[in-house]
Design a protein around this motif. Structure first.
Motif, PDB file in Angstrom:
ATOM      1  N   ARG A  89      49.207  -8.667 -63.707  1.00 32.30           N
ATOM      2  CA  ARG A  89      49.518  -7.583 -64.637  1.00 32.30           C
ATOM      3  C   ARG A  89      50.694  -6.775 -64.091  1.00 32.30           C
ATOM      4  O   ARG A  89      50.845  -6.592 -62.884  1.00 32.30           O
ATOM      5  N   LYS A  90      51.518  -6.286 -65.005  1.00 31.54           N
ATOM      6  CA  LYS A  90      52.722  -5.536 -64.636  1.00 31.54           C
ATOM      7  C   LYS A  90      52.734  -4.183 -65.347  1.00 31.54           C
ATOM      8  O   LYS A  90      52.568  -4.122 -66.578  1.00 31.54           O
ATOM      9  N   VAL A 122      47.901  -6.015 -59.697  1.00 37.08           N
ATOM     10  CA  VAL A 122      48.919  -5.401 -60.534  1.00 37.08           C
ATOM     11  C   VAL A 122      50.154  -5.109 -59.687  1.00 37.08           C
ATOM     12  O   VAL A 122      50.053  -4.861 -58.483  1.00 37.08           O
ATOM     13  N   GLN A 123      51.293  -5.183 -60.335  1.00 38.06           N
ATOM     14  CA  GLN A 123      52.534  -4.687 -59.739  1.00 38.06           C
ATOM     15  C   GLN A 123      52.958  -3.472 -60.555  1.00 38.06           C
ATOM     16  O   GLN A 123      53.009  -3.523 -61.786  1.00 38.06           O
ATOM     17  N   VAL A 124      53.215  -2.371 -59.853  1.00 36.46           N
ATOM     18  CA  VAL A 124      53.579  -1.115 -60.513  1.00 36.46           C
ATOM     19  C   VAL A 124      55.007  -0.756 -60.139  1.00 36.46           C
ATOM     20  O   VAL A 124      55.375  -0.752 -58.967  1.00 36.46           O
ATOM     21  N   SER A 239      45.095  11.463 -74.898  1.00 34.90           N
ATOM     22  CA  SER A 239      45.452  12.404 -73.832  1.00 34.90           C
ATOM     23  C   SER A 239      45.875  11.571 -72.635  1.00 34.90           C
ATOM     24  O   SER A 239      45.621  10.358 -72.559  1.00 34.90           O
ATOM     25  N   MET A 240      46.518  12.235 -71.683  1.00 37.37           N
ATOM     26  CA  MET A 240      46.925  11.515 -70.484  1.00 37.37           C
ATOM     27  C   MET A 240      45.715  10.944 -69.744  1.00 37.37           C
ATOM     28  O   MET A 240      45.761   9.837 -69.209  1.00 37.37           O
ATOM     29  N   GLU A 241      44.615  11.699 -69.732  1.00 31.77           N
ATOM     30  CA  GLU A 241      43.421  11.229 -69.039  1.00 31.77           C
ATOM     31  C   GLU A 241      42.856   9.978 -69.710  1.00 31.77           C
ATOM     32  O   GLU A 241      42.477   9.017 -69.024  1.00 31.77           O
ATOM     33  N   GLU A 242      42.830   9.979 -71.051  1.00 33.04           N
ATOM     34  CA  GLU A 242      42.327   8.806 -71.770  1.00 33.04           C
ATOM     35  C   GLU A 242      43.236   7.605 -71.569  1.00 33.04           C
ATOM     36  O   GLU A 242      42.758   6.481 -71.357  1.00 33.04           O
ATOM     37  N   ILE A 243      44.540   7.828 -71.659  1.00 31.79           N
ATOM     38  CA  ILE A 243      45.483   6.726 -71.456  1.00 31.79           C
ATOM     39  C   ILE A 243      45.339   6.167 -70.047  1.00 31.79           C
ATOM     40  O   ILE A 243      45.322   4.947 -69.833  1.00 31.79           O
ATOM     41  N   ALA A 244      45.215   7.052 -69.059  1.00 31.67           N
ATOM     42  CA  ALA A 244      45.054   6.618 -67.673  1.00 31.67           C
ATOM     43  C   ALA A 244      43.775   5.801 -67.505  1.00 31.67           C
ATOM     44  O   ALA A 244      43.786   4.718 -66.893  1.00 31.67           O
ATOM     45  N   ASP A 245      42.669   6.306 -68.037  1.00 36.13           N
ATOM     46  CA  ASP A 245      41.390   5.591 -67.906  1.00 36.13           C
ATOM     47  C   ASP A 245      41.447   4.226 -68.576  1.00 36.13           C
ATOM     48  O   ASP A 245      40.978   3.218 -68.015  1.00 36.13           O
ATOM     49  N   ASN A 246      42.005   4.176 -69.784  1.00 36.07           N
ATOM     50  CA  ASN A 246      42.072   2.909 -70.508  1.00 36.07           C
ATOM     51  C   ASN A 246      42.983   1.907 -69.803  1.00 36.07           C
ATOM     52  O   ASN A 246      42.698   0.689 -69.799  1.00 36.07           O
ATOM     53  N   ILE A 248      43.598   1.715 -66.528  1.00 29.45           N
ATOM     54  CA  ILE A 248      42.923   1.205 -65.339  1.00 29.45           C
ATOM     55  C   ILE A 248      41.833   0.215 -65.738  1.00 29.45           C
ATOM     56  O   ILE A 248      41.664  -0.828 -65.083  1.00 29.45           O
ATOM     57  N   GLN A 249      41.133   0.479 -66.807  1.00 24.66           N
ATOM     58  CA  GLN A 249      40.091  -0.438 -67.250  1.00 24.66           C
ATOM     59  C   GLN A 249      40.666  -1.802 -67.623  1.00 24.66           C
ATOM     60  O   GLN A 249      40.064  -2.843 -67.327  1.00 24.66           O
ATOM     61  N   GLN A 250      41.813  -1.790 -68.269  1.00 18.72           N
ATOM     62  CA  GLN A 250      42.402  -3.058 -68.710  1.00 18.72           C
ATOM     63  C   GLN A 250      42.899  -3.920 -67.558  1.00 18.72           C
ATOM     64  O   GLN A 250      42.914  -5.143 -67.678  1.00 18.72           O
ATOM     65  N   ILE A 251      43.328  -3.305 -66.473  1.00 17.56           N
ATOM     66  CA  ILE A 251      43.906  -4.108 -65.385  1.00 17.56           C
ATOM     67  C   ILE A 251      42.948  -4.288 -64.219  1.00 17.56           C
ATOM     68  O   ILE A 251      43.288  -4.964 -63.236  1.00 17.56           O
ATOM     69  N   SER A 252      41.765  -3.708 -64.306  1.00 19.05           N
ATOM     70  CA  SER A 252      40.800  -3.842 -63.214  1.00 19.05           C
ATOM     71  C   SER A 252      40.126  -5.218 -63.231  1.00 19.05           C
ATOM     72  O   SER A 252      39.963  -5.833 -64.286  1.00 19.05           O
TER      73      SER A 252
END
Length: 252
Positions: A89-90, A122-124, A239-246, A248-252
């Motif tokens: 994931r990138k 992941v590569q960030v 929100s930023m928190e929701e985007i962040a959580d989603n 991380i969930q997708q790439i975990s």
């Protein structure tokens, strides 16, 4: 027998004097309250302007993904990369060191992204640039300082410096850290003061910051943070928190 009754103030005069004094004090109080009300209104207007401005920046960051034409993670000349090239994931993150939403997103994702990158999942690619220069010189100063630290001290120290910039992020209304403050943060991150001090104070990273800003504009980025997952803008959340959580969930 002589008296001073002619020259002494009568009870009527005294009452009128007290009434005049009371009236003057009341008028002064009214004026003070009026000034206070005006200042309160001004403060509310300023606060609303900051909030509305922030919402506009957040809205702008949610650009139509068809307009984002960023180069792949790890391919930019104006970024900081963590994680292996063969990660499945990138993630690309366009950010401004003064943007409060970037600060929220960074705080919500930093540890998870670092762990996932270390695990090879992941590569960030962090891509700081100057967006909020209309507020003052801090965005340019911080981005220029980041470039100096990365060039002089390497990616590991630059990543720590990047994190410290967000941990010590000023309010959009200031006061703003100066160059000496950023030199101190660079040293705290692990850079040698002698290697970065002059560069930070003299804005020697400005050309890099300008180029990074042009590259972001050319990529179609109009707001921060703009987050891409596998080449597509990631907008899952309100929100930023929701985007962040989603994310991380997708790439975990």
């Amino acid at each position: 027998m002589s008296t001073d009754s002619a020259s002494s103030p009568s009870r009527k005069d005294k009452r009128e004097a007290r009434a005049a004094k009371a009236a003057a004090e009341l008028e002064a109080l009214r004026k003070k309250q009026a000034r206070k009300s005006i200042l309160t209104v001004v403060a509310v207007v300023v606060a609303l302007a900051v909030i509305v401005g922030g919402l506009v920046w957040f809205s702008l960051s949610r650009s139509d993904d068809s307009k984002i034409t960023a180069v792949d993670a790890g391919s930019s000349e104006h970024g900081l990369v963590i994680g292996p090239d063969d990660a499945p994931r990138k993630v690309v993150i366009y950010e401004d060191f003064l943007c409060p939403y970037c600060g929220d997103f960074e705080a919500a994702t930093r540890e998870d992204l670092a762990e996932l990158a270390a695990d090879g999942k992941v590569q960030v690619d962090y891509r700081p640039f100057v967006l909020l220069d209309q507020i003052g010189p801090y965005s340019e100063l911080a981005t220029s300082a980041f470039a100096v630290v990365q060039q002089e001290a390497g990616d590991d120290v630059a990543k720590t410096f990047h994190d410290l910039l967000f941990e010590n992020q000023p309010s959009e209304s200031g006061p703003f850290p100066d160059a000496a403050d950023l030199v101190d943060l660079a040293v705290e991150a692990g850079a040698e003061e002698s290697a970065v001090k002059d560069g930070i104070e003299n804005l020697e990273g400005k050309d890099w910051a300008d180029a990074a800003t042009r590259a972001a504009a050319d990529d179609g980025v109009r707001g921060t943070p703009t987050v891409l997952l596998d080449g597509e803008q990631f907008l899952e959340g309100n929100s930023m928190e929701e985007i962040a959580d989603n994310l991380i969930q997708q790439i975990s």
